[in-house]
Design a protein around this motif. Structure first.
Motif: not given
Length: 202
Positions: A99-105, A31-34, A110-116
């Protein structure tokens, strides 16, 4: 023709440069996380026979667990200068498929990046042959440039506010002006050496 010693030195350099990839035989997700301090690469290895779990952030190993009897679960760690919480969830889909999913905070990536995208503005610019990534955190008005939190000076002006900072010997200013429309809110514009920089979409 290169001597045997030169070839060996070259092979050793190549081997050390890509050594973490050689070991990644069980790589299952990338994953790439900005974040404000930069774009971070998260890589995850999962050995479905041994239960091995390895987490790399920007090529550096953060977590290694060799023998895990439970193949599902989660791994939690931090990313970036602000130590943002990240969790990789491992779920069984069917049989031996995972299945592998990444959560940020606590939010899906996807939701994190939309909110960001609602809480930050990002600009990418080139000055004197160097690339810069400038990020404004709208809630705190903190400004980051290439991973460093910048010293800023804010001032009120007739039509809003201006946040001044420098990148090298270039004067920069983020202008905050009301759009006049409730849904759009405040418009932030980056001006470097008296020219407006278009906003980047990450």
């Amino acid at each position: 023709m290169a001597s045997r010693e030169e070839v060996t030195i070259y092979e050793d350099e190549v081997r050390s440069r890509y050594s973490h990839l050689e070991k990644m035989t069980d790589l299952v997700a990338v994953w790439e996380v900005a974040l404000s301090d930069g774009v971070h690469k998260i890589e995850f290895e999962h050995g479905t026979t041994s239960g091995k779990r390895v987490v790399y952030v920007d090529g550096k190993e953060l977590i290694r667990k060799e023998w895990m009897f439970k193949l599902v679960g989660k791994e939690t760690f931090t990313v970036g200068a602000s130590k943002t919480k990240a969790t990789i969830n491992i779920d069984a889909v069917s049989g031996f498929a995972y299945e592998y999913t990444l959560e940020i905070n606590g939010k899906s990536l996807k939701k994190y990046m939309e909110n960001r995208s609602k809480t930050t503005n990002t600009w990418i610019l080139s000055l004197g042959g160097m690339d810069y990534r400038v990020v404004l955190e709208k809630d705190t008005m903190d400004v980051w440039c290439n991973g460093q939190k910048m010293e800023t000076a804010g001032e009120f002006v007739e039509d809003g506010t201006e946040t001044h900072f420098s990148v090298g010997d270039h004067s920069c200013c983020i202008k905050a002006v009301s759009s006049g429309k409730r849904k759009e809110g405040i418009i932030h514009t980056l001006i470097v050496d008296d020219r407006e920089i278009p906003e980047a979409v990450e």
